[in-house]
Design a protein around this motif. Structure first.
Motif, PDB file in Angstrom:
ATOM      1  N   ALA A   1       0.817  -1.213   0.000  1.00 34.98           N
ATOM      2  CA  ALA A   1       0.000   0.000   0.000  1.00 34.98           C
ATOM      3  C   ALA A   1       0.853   1.266   0.000  1.00 34.98           C
ATOM      4  CB  ALA A   1      -0.921  -0.006   1.218  1.00 34.98           C
TER       5      ALA A   1
ATOM      6  N   ARG B   1      -3.878  -8.383  -0.712  1.00 35.01           N
ATOM      7  CA  ARG B   1      -4.620  -7.620  -1.728  1.00 35.01           C
ATOM      8  C   ARG B   1      -5.734  -6.789  -1.093  1.00 35.01           C
ATOM      9  NH1 ARG B   1      -3.507 -12.465  -4.726  1.00 35.01           N
ATOM     10  NH2 ARG B   1      -5.498 -13.405  -4.118  1.00 35.01           N
ATOM     11  N   ALA B   2      -6.396  -7.353  -0.071  1.00 31.14           N
ATOM     12  CA  ALA B   2      -7.469  -6.612   0.599  1.00 31.14           C
ATOM     13  C   ALA B   2      -6.927  -5.384   1.323  1.00 31.14           C
ATOM     14  CB  ALA B   2      -8.195  -7.529   1.586  1.00 31.14           C
TER      15      ALA B   2
ATOM     16  N   GLU C   1      -6.095  -2.700  -1.270  1.00 30.02           N
ATOM     17  CA  GLU C   1      -7.321  -2.046  -1.738  1.00 30.02           C
ATOM     18  C   GLU C   1      -7.807  -0.997  -0.742  1.00 30.02           C
ATOM     19  OE1 GLU C   1     -10.151  -5.109  -2.482  1.00 30.02           O
ATOM     20  OE2 GLU C   1      -9.085  -5.898  -4.250  1.00 30.02           O
ATOM     21  N   ARG C   2      -7.608  -1.240   0.521  1.00 33.11           N
ATOM     22  CA  ARG C   2      -8.025  -0.302   1.571  1.00 33.11           C
ATOM     23  C   ARG C   2      -6.932   0.721   1.910  1.00 33.11           C
ATOM     24  NH1 ARG C   2     -12.054  -2.184   5.685  1.00 33.11           N
ATOM     25  NH2 ARG C   2     -13.280  -3.868   4.754  1.00 33.11           N
ATOM     26  N   ASN C   3      -5.789   0.623   1.245  1.00 34.34           N
ATOM     27  CA  ASN C   3      -4.639   1.509   1.504  1.00 34.34           C
ATOM     28  C   ASN C   3      -4.157   1.391   2.946  1.00 34.34           C
ATOM     29  OD1 ASN C   3      -2.681   3.436   0.686  1.00 34.34           O
ATOM     30  ND2 ASN C   3      -3.871   5.093   1.581  1.00 34.34           N
TER      31      ASN C   3
END
Length: 277
Positions: free
Chosen positions: A36, A248-249, A252-254
């Protein structure tokens, strides 16, 4: 600086590099990707870690002599941060690690100088006895411009300064036992590091996470880590793929548990230098 100081510095940089090498770490930089983080990558992080070898040796020498936190350890850390920022072009790659890993280096060196068996408990006791009062005062000041101070104002949760004032319970009560259990279960270096990281993520209010996403993000990280461990952690079939999905999750949420990454490096350092596998 003695050969022992230089050896501790090399061990500290090796622990930081091994934390970087581990994969998959949700949201964190690794050799595979930058997680991230859009302002840093594996190569930059490695150069940053390498820049800390001489400052860590200086911290070991100061710690071995039980020099004061304010007059010796802190100035060395501030100079180490300047050197790091010069190497990274101003990117804050390892400010937190300079503080936490640097204190571990100082405490390990001091414990080596005393007539005690070098164990994690001895290292923690030295940290409390030698610099505990100063670290408590440092936590009370809670620098107004730090991410930790901002998180405390917004969420009421404490950061790295309070962790240090308490002599790093996350390292000594969570990280070291988790790493020991993982190695005793036969996990290899990578899996043991990932298992320990998840144990830390489940237990720690990570300042980096809270700064990026607030209390909801903190709850998501702790819940995700606890679920991974409850399913068997890195001892379950398919753990690698499950950790990749979480990675990956998080991206996606940074979200990135950078504080826990620093605590993992501390755990690796203490475990290797103070009598653990």
């Amino acid at each position: 600086m003695s050969p022992e100081d230089q050896a501790l510095a090399r061990a500290a940089v090796a622990a930081m590099r091994d934390e970087l090498q581990a994969y998959p770490k949700p949201g964190l930089v690794s050799p595979i990707d930058s997680g991230a983080h859009d302002d840093m990558d594996f190569g930059l992080m490695c150069r940053s870690a390498d820049s800390l070898r001489e400052p860590f040796a200086a911290l070991a020498a100061a710690g071995r002599a039980a020099r004061p936190f304010e007059d010796a350890l802190m100035p060395i850390g501030i100079e180490a941060e300047r050197g790091m920022l010069a190497v990274t072009g101003g990117v804050n790659t390892h400010r937190g690690a300079i503080f936490s890993v640097g204190l571990m280096v100082a405490a390990l060196a001091r414990a080596q100088a005393l007539p005690v068996e070098l164990t994690p408990t001895a290292v923690r006791d030295v940290l409390k006895d030698t610099w505990g009062a100063s670290l408590e005062a440092h936590a009370a000041r809670d620098g107004a411009t730090s991410h930790g101070a901002e998180v405390r104002r917004r969420t009421g949760r404490d950061g790295a300064r309070r962790e240090a004032a308490l002599a790093f319970p996350s390292v000594f009560e969570t990280g070291v036992p988790a790493y020991r259990a993982a190695r005793q279960a036969g996990l290899d270096d990578n899996a043991a590091s990932i298992e320990t990281l998840f144990a830390l993520m489940a237990a720690v209010d990570d300042t980096t996470v809270l700064y990026r996403g607030g209390l909801e993000a903190g709850a998501f990280v702790r819940r995700s880590a606890a679920g991974f461990l409850a399913d068997g952690g890195c001892r379950q079939d398919g753990w690698f793929e499950k950790a990749q999905r979480l990675h990956r999750a998080f991206v996606e949420r940074n979200l990135s548990a950078g504080g826990c990454a620093d605590l993992l490096a501390c755990t690796l350092l203490v475990s290797r230098c103070a009598g653990e596998p």
